[in-house]
Design a protein around this motif. Structure first.
Motif, PDB file in Angstrom:
ATOM      1  N   VAL A 170     106.445 -27.742 166.953  1.00 24.15           N
ATOM      2  CA  VAL A 170     105.461 -26.888 167.611  1.00 24.15           C
ATOM      3  C   VAL A 170     104.153 -27.649 167.799  1.00 24.15           C
ATOM      4  CG1 VAL A 170     104.196 -24.721 167.445  1.00 24.15           C
ATOM      5  CG2 VAL A 170     106.451 -24.927 166.391  1.00 24.15           C
ATOM      6  N   HIS A 171     103.680 -27.707 169.027  1.00 21.51           N
ATOM      7  CA  HIS A 171     102.398 -28.350 169.295  1.00 21.51           C
ATOM      8  C   HIS A 171     101.325 -27.282 169.423  1.00 21.51           C
ATOM      9  CE1 HIS A 171     104.000 -32.410 170.220  1.00 21.51           C
ATOM     10  NE2 HIS A 171     105.093 -31.697 170.320  1.00 21.51           N
ATOM     11  N   VAL A 172     100.366 -27.326 168.529  1.00 26.73           N
ATOM     12  CA  VAL A 172      99.230 -26.415 168.607  1.00 26.73           C
ATOM     13  C   VAL A 172      98.016 -27.273 168.943  1.00 26.73           C
ATOM     14  CG1 VAL A 172      97.767 -24.815 167.328  1.00 26.73           C
ATOM     15  CG2 VAL A 172     100.236 -24.896 166.873  1.00 26.73           C
ATOM     16  N   ALA A 173      97.350 -26.960 170.028  1.00 25.81           N
ATOM     17  CA  ALA A 173      96.197 -27.773 170.432  1.00 25.81           C
ATOM     18  C   ALA A 173      94.978 -26.881 170.642  1.00 25.81           C
ATOM     19  CB  ALA A 173      96.514 -28.531 171.716  1.00 25.81           C
ATOM     20  N   PHE A 174      93.826 -27.370 170.209  1.00 25.06           N
ATOM     21  CA  PHE A 174      92.559 -26.704 170.467  1.00 25.06           C
ATOM     22  C   PHE A 174      91.716 -27.587 171.370  1.00 25.06           C
ATOM     23  CE2 PHE A 174      93.609 -25.251 166.142  1.00 25.06           C
ATOM     24  CZ  PHE A 174      93.708 -23.889 166.396  1.00 25.06           C
ATOM     25  N   VAL A 175      91.116 -26.953 172.377  1.00 17.47           N
ATOM     26  CA  VAL A 175      90.047 -27.609 173.114  1.00 17.47           C
ATOM     27  C   VAL A 175      88.798 -26.885 172.662  1.00 17.47           C
ATOM     28  CG1 VAL A 175      89.003 -27.889 175.376  1.00 17.47           C
ATOM     29  CG2 VAL A 175      91.462 -28.279 175.067  1.00 17.47           C
TER      30      VAL A 175
END
Lengths: 477, 477
Positions: A396-401
């Motif tokens: 699972v890729h969780v990304a925050f900008v």
């Protein structure tokens, strides 16, 4: 070896030593193949996903042409205790390119040849500067391809170093499954060829797969024999839109345990499709719901059976919309959306924003839990969060900008995802590697015994600690 | 580390030290779990394929019940500099069970539990004493199986140690592809868990796959998380008889490069079928010609397409006879012949005969060359020679059953096969491992740099050299 028992490692990056080394590099490579431009040096210490830090930059970038050059460079660096980082595509996410002790960077742009394609044996030899998309473009006419598909600009050297994977890993496995043998230069300049070209071998320790994923800390790869496989025939893509994450995950799990061979099972959340729509890169507008991107292939009977399975599961799991295509242009266009999501996320950044990502992986039975718990934990914190990933692999890729001022909050949330994965019997990194960013958390996954074991191996092969120091684990207190 | 630079390793197998150790083992395990019977000790230093040598036997055999027992045993052995060999199924071919410096043997017969079957995640946890056939019998009702299929009596501990494979490796890969993570006890008794249960991970060095194939020289495995896969549906076996080895190999290569997914591609020569006929184990009489044993599975359309491909290739390559069956009893009966060929070879031995085997592997394009060159080289020497193997993987098993007085000749011919494989860019061992028998030839495959790299790793994890000493490479001059 516990960190406390490591005798002090002293690097010598004094101007005198570097300047004397530079004279030696110049005699070896010619002055045109050495770059001391500060901007170039900074650019080589980061990637588009892991921002460069001018405090962690090399002092020189070198462009060798062949294995013997790399061996000579390492002999010089070893003698002079100068740290060495190597660079190929510059797409890493974990800070593995940073040079916290300075030193030099070896860039493989001039080692990008492909040779010895053996069609019957389905293998090929490449240099580390070859991009996987370049390789597949060259192979296309022969009917073969090389499955690992990380970021579009990634190159073989970095892909080996990081033990990468991508959407094809669900069917084909990760980088380690496609590397037959390697030519590696060790810290003291020794050149080791880890094997020949058999499809399998039990000839001693598996040095090849110790090097894959070692992030340039044990040796520098200068040639790789890669396995190939026939290009799947008759590729299909299916896009399934759901009202609810649980139903999407449930559908993917039913496919994964059905015994039917799919090429890829990918999950994308509503936020990810938001940035896709905002990017302006694509003509179609995507419905912003939890969505599965599936790929499958085979003869008519197989693809019909797969389509029927998809339709029946979609019905059972109240899918809002199902689209299936085998039109080559449509297949490429849909899959391209999935492949360019990283780019869309980067495009959505405003000046000063930072990009934070986790790529934890869990046993598939815990997929819905980790996605939903993560979505709940990040719902009210005012950060843009995208969740997508290689659901067939539990990755699972969780990304925050997020704006710079929320960095601490973002970093905490990323660590929460990683610890959540460990609680669910998973891993802190499914494919991006440890680099600098996860080294202090690695101990929570493999224990102090596991990290000490890695440090022992490292120091037995690189006693001066010059190869990509401080990556994966701290090398000294 | 070159062998010359290793400081002298001193084992202490004096009666006083062993007797004091025995008292400690007895307090730990209870006297019933320690065996000093000489016959038992000799039996534990060899296998049915690699004869035991009473000069290379352990002094004690220990039967631990759990990981902590093994940790305590290794702490005692480490403190007392006592060598340790571990034992599970006793089917190895390379002498990895011999105890050239004496010491103790750990037998895993009482660590044979299976637990934590996760159906959605398709994984299971096992102890090293579990046999692969026992595991598959337990899993059959659930619809899963564990693919690696070496000798029928092999057990997980030895299968991990030797990085084994078998007929299923063509489709499913070798042991390393089916081990998710391990619990390993290091030489000093430290217990390391190399990971959790994700399907993939990039969390630092791949300790799991460094241990697989390390022949018990780096650590002793006490638990393994194994991947499983759905049992293939509708299995078929095809038997193809050819007048000529080249035509058989040609047929197998056409299948291997067709893109059609077969489960196994096996080659068997006329001599191997001779011992099958002589064994009396089977009702059918086999035509003594070069023969392919093929296995495939799938839905009706797939298996029909595979059958059609077989028939068309058979015609083109002048096959003498083609038989295809999907009748479950017939499928099992035919495949059983292939699986029991090792046993048939052993049965053909007369008292005093010795068994010599090579399992070199070459790139598939060189298969016909290595088989035919080997057959020619052994035609006139008066030794019975059987050639069979996992042709889909380029893995060729050449075995001699020969009288003791021809041992030197037989050993020379085996070495010739291995060197022939290296000349053809192959490996000296595709799946049986190095053990004692190939350690001096390993240097011809990976160079002194590769062997030194292995020795460095070994001594960094086991500085006293107590774990299965002298296997894979010489540990001191």
């Amino acid at each position: 070896m516990t960190i406390a028992s490591v005798s002090h490692i002293d690097y010598d990056t004094t101007p005198e030593n570097l300047s004397a080394a530079q004279a030696e590099f110049s005699a070896l490579l010619g002055p045109d193949n050495i770059d001391e431009d500060q901007e170039t040096c900074v650019a080589h210490s980061g990637s588009r996903f892991a921002s460069a830090d001018s405090a962690h930059k090399p002092s020189l970038v070198l462009y060798p042409k062949h294995t013997e050059h790399v061996s000579s460079i390492l002999k010089i660096c070893s003698k002079r205790c100068i740290p060495v980082v190597s660079y190929s595509g510059g797409t890493g996410l974990s800070g593995a390119l940073a040079a916290p002790h300075g030193g030099i960077c070896i860039d493989f742009k001039d080692m990008a040849k492909i040779w010895d394609l053996h069609e019957t044996d389905m293998d090929v030899t490449v240099q580390p500067g070859v991009g996987w998309m370049q390789l597949n473009a060259e192979l296309a006419g022969k009917g073969f391809f090389f499955p690992p598909d990380p970021a579009p600009d990634a190159r073989i050297g970095g892909m080996i170093a990081m033990g990468c994977s991508g959407t094809n890993a669900y069917r084909y496995g990760t980088m380690k499954d496609w590397v037959v043998s390697l030519t590696v230069v060790l810290a003291d300049g020794t050149i080791v060829k880890t094997g020949n070209r058999p499809r399998k071998s039990s000839a001693g320790y598996d040095l090849t797969h110790l090097i894959v994923g070692s992030e340039g800390t044990l040796g520098i790869v200068t040639e790789a024999v890669l396995r190939l496989t026939p290009i799947p025939k008759n590729p299909h893509v299916a896009i399934l839109t759901f009202s609810d994450t649980h139903l999407a995950v449930e559908t993917a799990l039913s496919i994964a345990t059905s015994g039917a061979v799919f090429d890829a099972l990918e999950f994308v959340d509503q936020s990810s499709l938001e940035v896709v729509n905002q990017s302006g890169l694509f003509e179609d507008r995507w419905a912003e719901y939890p969505t599965l991107f599936l790929r499958f292939s085979g003869d008519e009977a197989t693809t019909q059976a797969h389509s029927a399975l998809i339709k029946s599961l979609s019905e059972r799991n109240k899918c809002l919309d199902v689209k299936i295509s085998s039109d080559p242009e449509q297949v490429d266009a849909w899959w391209n959306v999935r492949k360019l999501m990283g780019k869309c996320l980067i495009m959505s950044m405003k000046p000063g924003d930072i990009f934070l990502a986790s790529d934890a992986a869990v046993p598939r039975s815990r997929l819905a839990d980790i996605i939903v718990e993560t979505q709940e934990a990040t719902a009210d914190v005012g950060l843009f969060c995208s969740t997508l990933g290689h659901i067939g692999d539990g990755n699972v890729h969780v990304a925050f900008v997020c704006p710079q001022e929320l960095r601490a909050k973002g970093e905490q949330l990323i660590q929460d995802v990683q610890r959540r994965a460990l609680r669910m019997e998973g891993t802190i990194t499914g494919e991006h590697g440890v680099g600098l960013s996860l080294r202090d958390m690695l101990i929570e996954e493999v224990g102090s015994g596991g990290v000490d074991m890695m440090r022992n191996i490292k120091l037995s092969l690189d006693p001066k600690g010059i190869l990509n120091p401080e990556k994966i684990f701290r090398i000294q207190a």
